[in-house]
Scaffold this active site. Structure first.
Site, PDB file in Angstrom:
ATOM      1  CG  ASP A   1      -2.034  -0.983   1.168  1.00  9.27           C
ATOM      2  OD1 ASP A   1      -2.941  -0.760   0.352  1.00  9.27           O
ATOM      3  OD2 ASP A   1      -2.030  -1.973   1.913  1.00  9.27           O
ATOM      4  CB  ILE A   2       3.661   2.356   2.203  1.00  8.71           C
ATOM      5  CG1 ILE A   2       2.882   2.124   3.507  1.00  8.71           C
ATOM      6  CG2 ILE A   2       4.583   3.575   2.298  1.00  8.71           C
ATOM      7  CD1 ILE A   2       1.949   3.227   3.916  1.00  8.71           C
TER       8      ILE A   2
END
Lengths: 398, 398
Positions: A177-178
């Site tokens: 996600d990051i």
């Protein structure tokens, strides 16, 4: 474009590099909200559209609702139901007045809302439309559900993480996600810069999988260049030893002996002087070959005394080493405090409850820092709609 | 600023959003070169200054030199010795004609070269000067050596990765470098956008540690909100079960049962039907409490048949699941092939040896893709110096 920005005494922008940029954010959970949070950090006006009455599903993950809190500062929340004509029309009106749209639904969902790029670009040709998904908008896996754990598994990262003789492990944070979110921000900013030249918008397709593979750059090149799979090495370095984590009597620490000079310094520690006489450990190539035997001996010695003692001995000799910190140690670390790397937010709104959160990952960029705490569901519905339609022009959706 | 860019038939920029931006890159190894590679991918002219005769240390990490190859496409290399007056003057002349400088020396080194921000800003006030380091330019740890393993240890990420009863593990790729690099690119682009408004440059201080802490957003918020340290959970989800990795008879896979509906679907697999009768597994809260017992039973059943069988059963029921892929499987995966997520570079220059590498983590952004393979040491020294001083104006440094 940056009409409401002004320049402060130092010649910098008061409200941030993205001030004047409006982002319509219909994303939920993590990669999308993380993307728009970074844009809000840089001064963009992020309007988070949420399903009336329920909102972003991450609002319910908890307590303490850490996912929501850590991904939604510097945004406004408006309740708008994209399933209804009224909600869809509000969304389109917002898009007409915006620069960027960010969504991270499963591919195909925005088409069902009749908010897909082809439709939206007709009314707003200079929109930057960014779709974020686990596997991207194209290809045989595009429809599959996008959970960070799945992307870590498919990327190859899990197969490279963990003990060589243990299970494949995930990294202990949602890095798909990051990294996916960072990729989205870079590509949106590039497209905003391009738009200044061309006047044209863009459709951007971000796959968390594509982004996460960049973490495996070296392993992928090694494999494709040599044809040999890159074995999982745990905490070790594939070419150098000792270079990994070690147990002291009280805790674990990491140490990197990167060359012959560092090895000489290492065996100048009195407790390791006897290693100088072992022919199997003489040169780096020997130490690699006889790594298991060498590490057993190093472990044995390190286990006899606390980490503080060893870290001081290693420091004196210029050998890189650090303790493996726990989260409570990180949060209270003097270095992190002095740098101001952590910030405070209030949540829920008005509660007076303040929580510590990692701040922006840069220093001295024109950024408004935390201007807004994570919003309550629909906290800005009226404000957003009145900006759009004037006072009393339309009743708040939901 | 984008003078040599032109617009193609579709209205997009031919050479990328950062075309016309010149980057003087004195960085080495990973976080810095990764930053400038992304900028080169977007069309910037990146001039990599390297120590004559030796160059970037990562050129020697190998074979197969995977770090260098995977971080240096879309750049030119010029040999310039920053230790000499001649080299320093060439660097300053390049800076006068550039927009961005990226360095990742240990804090203080650029001052020793008399190339620190204060000095350089005097001759080029609108320069964006980006320093990348492990712990940042300020604070008690700023001087410490910056190796990815150390930053993973200090960030708290290692303490969150690995088996609950095993050692703290590093993530199986240099994620502090990668996330630090992404943070640098975002902040440089923000500062370029700001410069268009203000005409002013900026000094940017990127700490890999600050960037990596964002991967721990949720854990840090959870800890600071509750006062309870977030325990290492291995591959499991802290709140949901079964949601982790599992062994089949032939390989490991991941599966996420995220709610009661998914659990019902799961126990509709004939081999798991007997779990429906176990009262300790009825509700999610029970399954969490009796997790160990439940997982033992699930493991036992999964171990009896190959992953392909289970993944098909899970898929049929809409339960998210994926195999844990090895790197050879990733590189040859039909989805990754169809998306074109991997690209080819030639290295060493002129060798005809082509290697596969992860490409840019976005689709359809105005980007020139791979225009240049990773350069040989000093491959463009003459070209760069002739651009600066005209033909024969100065002999190539080194």
């Amino acid at each position: 474009m940056v009409s409401s920005n002004t320049i402060d005494g130092s010649g910098a922008l008061k409200k941030g590099a993205l001030n004047g940029i409006r982002v319509v954010d219909v994303s939920r959970a993590l990669a999308g909200p993380f993307t728009t949070m970074l844009m809000g950090d840089l001064g963009a006006d992020v309007i988070k559209l949420e399903m009336p009455g329920t909102g972003d599903e991450s609002r319910y993950w908890g307590p303490p609702f850490a996912t929501y809190m850590s991904s939604n500062r510097n945004k406004r929340s408006a309740e708008v139901d994209l399933h209804t004509d009224e909600g869809r029309n509000i969304c389109l009106d917002l898009i007409r007045n915006a620069d960027v749209l960010v969504e991270n639904f499963r591919p195909g969902t925005m088409r069902r809302f009749k908010l897909d790029y082809e439709t939206v670009a007709k009314i707003k040709p200079d929109l930057i439309y960014c779709s974020i998904s686990a596997y991207g908008q194209t290809g045989p896996m595009s429809h599959r559900p996008g959970i960070d754990l799945m992307v870590q598994a498919v990327s190859g990262l899990m197969s490279q993480t963990g003990e060589p003789d243990g299970r494949a492990m995930k990294a202990g944070g949602p890095i798909a996600d990051i990294v996916g979110g960072f990729s989205a921000v870079v590509s949106i900013m590039a497209s905003l810069m391009e738009r200044r030249e061309t006047g044209r918008g863009r459709y951007i397709d971000i796959a968390m999988l594509d982004a996460l593979m960049m973490v495996l750059n070296q392993q992928i090149v090694t494999y494709t260049a040599t044809g040999k799979p890159y074995a999982r090495v745990g905490n070790a370095h594939p070419l150098m030893a000792p270079y990994e984590s070690f147990p002291a009597s009280d805790r674990e620490f990491v140490m990197a002996v990167t060359n012959e000079k560092a090895w000489k310094a290492f065996i100048s520690i009195p407790e390791f002087a006897h290693l100088d006489e072992v022919p199997e450990f003489k040169a780096q190539v020997d130490r690699n070959i006889n790594r298991v035997k060498m590490l057993e001996e190093i472990y044995r010695v390190f286990r006899a005394k606390p980490a503080e003692y060893w870290l001081a001995e290693l420091d004196k000799r210029g050998i890189p080493s650090e303790p493996i910190l726990t989260l409570p140690e990180v949060v209270s670390h003097p270095h992190i405090k002095e740098r101001g790397s952590l910030m405070e937010i209030e949540y829920p709104p008005g509660s007076g409850t303040r929580v510590v959160i990692p701040g922006m990952p840069w220093r001295d960029v024109a950024a408004p820092r935390i201007q807004r705490d994570p919003p309550g569901l629909g906290q800005h519905t009226r404000e957003v709609l009145e900006e759009l339609y004037g006072p009393g022009g339309i009743k708040a959706a939901g």
